[in-house]
Design an enzyme around this catalytic site. Structure first.
Site, PDB file in Angstrom:
ATOM      1  N   ARG A   1       0.836  -1.195   0.000  1.00  0.00           N
ATOM      2  CA  ARG A   1       0.000   0.000   0.000  1.00  0.00           C
ATOM      3  C   ARG A   1       0.873   1.247   0.000  1.00  0.00           C
ATOM      4  O   ARG A   1       2.043   1.222   0.408  1.00  0.00           O
ATOM      5  CB  ARG A   1      -0.947   0.009   1.191  1.00  0.00           C
ATOM      6  CG  ARG A   1      -0.309   0.217   2.535  1.00  0.00           C
ATOM      7  CD  ARG A   1      -1.272  -0.075   3.691  1.00  0.00           C
ATOM      8  NE  ARG A   1      -2.577   0.524   3.526  1.00  0.00           N
ATOM      9  CZ  ARG A   1      -3.671  -0.158   3.214  1.00  0.00           C
ATOM     10  NH1 ARG A   1      -3.611  -1.471   3.023  1.00  0.00           N
ATOM     11  NH2 ARG A   1      -4.824   0.443   3.095  1.00  0.00           N
TER      12      ARG A   1
ATOM     13  N   ALA B   1       6.537  -2.143  -4.671  1.00  0.00           N
ATOM     14  CA  ALA B   1       6.647  -1.376  -3.433  1.00  0.00           C
ATOM     15  C   ALA B   1       5.632  -0.228  -3.376  1.00  0.00           C
ATOM     16  O   ALA B   1       4.874   0.022  -4.319  1.00  0.00           O
ATOM     17  CB  ALA B   1       8.069  -0.841  -3.281  1.00  0.00           C
ATOM     18  N   HIS B   2       5.676   0.511  -2.257  1.00  0.00           N
ATOM     19  CA  HIS B   2       4.689   1.563  -2.009  1.00  0.00           C
ATOM     20  C   HIS B   2       4.785   2.694  -3.033  1.00  0.00           C
ATOM     21  O   HIS B   2       5.864   3.097  -3.450  1.00  0.00           O
ATOM     22  CB  HIS B   2       4.836   2.130  -0.592  1.00  0.00           C
ATOM     23  CG  HIS B   2       6.178   2.740  -0.316  1.00  0.00           C
ATOM     24  ND1 HIS B   2       6.471   4.056  -0.578  1.00  0.00           N
ATOM     25  CD2 HIS B   2       7.314   2.204   0.200  1.00  0.00           C
ATOM     26  CE1 HIS B   2       7.716   4.322  -0.225  1.00  0.00           C
ATOM     27  NE2 HIS B   2       8.243   3.198   0.241  1.00  0.00           N
ATOM     28  N   ASN B   3       3.622   3.169  -3.458  1.00  0.00           N
ATOM     29  CA  ASN B   3       3.476   4.309  -4.367  1.00  0.00           C
ATOM     30  C   ASN B   3       4.026   4.059  -5.771  1.00  0.00           C
ATOM     31  O   ASN B   3       4.216   4.989  -6.549  1.00  0.00           O
ATOM     32  CB  ASN B   3       4.114   5.575  -3.785  1.00  0.00           C
ATOM     33  CG  ASN B   3       3.351   6.102  -2.593  1.00  0.00           C
ATOM     34  OD1 ASN B   3       3.693   5.789  -1.440  1.00  0.00           O
ATOM     35  ND2 ASN B   3       2.314   6.874  -2.834  1.00  0.00           N
TER      36      ASN B   3
ATOM     37  N   SER C   1       7.874   4.329  -5.247  1.00  0.00           N
ATOM     38  CA  SER C   1       7.583   5.545  -6.017  1.00  0.00           C
ATOM     39  C   SER C   1       8.128   5.511  -7.436  1.00  0.00           C
ATOM     40  O   SER C   1       8.127   6.537  -8.124  1.00  0.00           O
ATOM     41  CB  SER C   1       8.101   6.792  -5.296  1.00  0.00           C
ATOM     42  OG  SER C   1       7.453   6.953  -4.048  1.00  0.00           O
TER      43      SER C   1
END
Length: 347
Positions: free
Chosen positions: A218, A239-241, A259
């Site tokens: 998330r 991974a996140h974002n 990201s």
């Protein structure tokens, strides 16, 4: 289940060259064909197998011309590969006709369960969940608070979807997939790492398939997004974002750090690694085990670490193989230069 080759031909708009009354009860690779099996020949480099196979029927292109006698019946179609895919999808659909609710399960109060659902034993459906039509949730799945699941979704055994995540229509999540676990967010403080709350979610758009034991974290804030038509292999880490663009395919054990933005129609080989916060364009191909530390544009074929154009990587590999010979030649040249220096000094 048995079906005649004539019936199959009618389904795929094919032309039978041989005995149309033959009955098919299984599928196989062409080199492993047995009586009663249907197989296919799509790549000309495997043509030699068609003269040896024991399969009853081989799907071939309409313009295929054998160069040796055949022992098998042919089913001629426009595109053998897409035809076999169509047939296998039909078989798969028939094998997945589970419906109804098994016990024991837990469904939170107020959650609407559609009539055409399959809900396997030991599944847990939390509060605020929205489930679409024709969804199949196999045993031991967990669906967290306020999750939204679209139509025609399959969650195979052991899938875990954390709170607030969104799953689009026609998605398939294989066993062990985790959607919405916390991103890897920690801040160093006085020599220790303090956890940063991950308050975002994951959005998976329509027609996405996710392989076994793949994890999609998330977002810290906002959303981690897997866009329409993406196909993820087993053991992939998102991974996140991160954003993964439409119709990108990612092979097993690849990892995309936080990201990073991956464009559409990229092909990413196994064990590739992408650094965080980079931007990757569209229509790129990344060879297995490539490392991508910085942003990449469009229409590249890259390999190695750091990833370079595939032709440059091939030259690098060739040069490494020749290092011993090159070093020996340099040693000889050094001696010759020293000898020439001495000759010149003595004149």
């Amino acid at each position: 289940m048995e079906i005649t080759i004539a019936q199959i031909a009618a389904l795929v708009n094919g032309v039978v060259d041989g005995d149309s009354s033959l009955k098919i009860n299984n599928y196989s690779k062409i080199e492993e064909g047995k009586e009663g099996c249907l197989t296919f020949l799509a790549n000309p480099k495997y043509e030699h197998y068609i003269y040896e196979t024991k399969a009853s029927v081989v799907i071939v292109r309409k313009d295929f011309v054998p160069t040796k006698p055949l022992k098998t019946t042919l089913l001629r179609v426009d595109d053998p590969y897409s035809t076999i895919a169509q047939l296998l999808n039909m078989v798969g659909a028939m094998q997945q006709q589970r419906k109804g609710i098994e016990n024991p399960i837990f469904v939170s109060e107020g959650v609407n369960i559609p009539d055409n659902i399959y809900l396997g034993a030991f599944s847990y459906i939390s509060k605020g969940v929205v489930i679409g039509q024709n969804v199949k949730i196999y045993p031991q799945c967990y669906v967290g608070d306020d999750v939204v699941i679209g139509d025609n979704v399959i969650l195979y055994p052991g899938v875990k979807i954390y709170h607030g995540c969104r799953i689009g229509n026609n998605c398939i999540l294989h066993s062990g997939v985790v959607v919405g676990g916390d991103g890897f967010g920690f801040a160093p403080e006085n020599g220790v790492y303090k956890k940063i709350a991950q308050i975002g979610n994951v959005i998976i758009e329509d027609d996405v398939e996710i392989g076994a034991n793949t994890t999609i974290d998330r977002a810290t804030m906002g959303s981690t997004i897997v866009k329409k038509g993406v196909k993820l292999d087993n053991l992939v880490q998102i991974a996140h974002n991160v954003e993964v663009g439409e119709h990108t395919v990612i092979a097993a054990q690849a990892g995309i750090a936080g990201s990073a933005k991956i464009g559409s129609h990229n092909s990413i080989g196994g064990q590739c690694g992408f650094a965080g916060h980079i931007v990757v364009g569209n229509n790129n191909q990344f060879g297995a085990q490539s490392g991508i530390p910085k942003s990449v544009g469009d229409n590249n074929t890259l390999m190695g670490y750091p990833a370079v154009k595939h032709v440059d990587f091939a030259r690098q590999v060739a040069n490494v193989k020749n290092l011993n010979r090159t070093n020996a030649e340099i040693t000889v040249l050094k001696k010759e230069i020293e000898n020439l220096k001495k000759i010149i000094e003595n004149k």
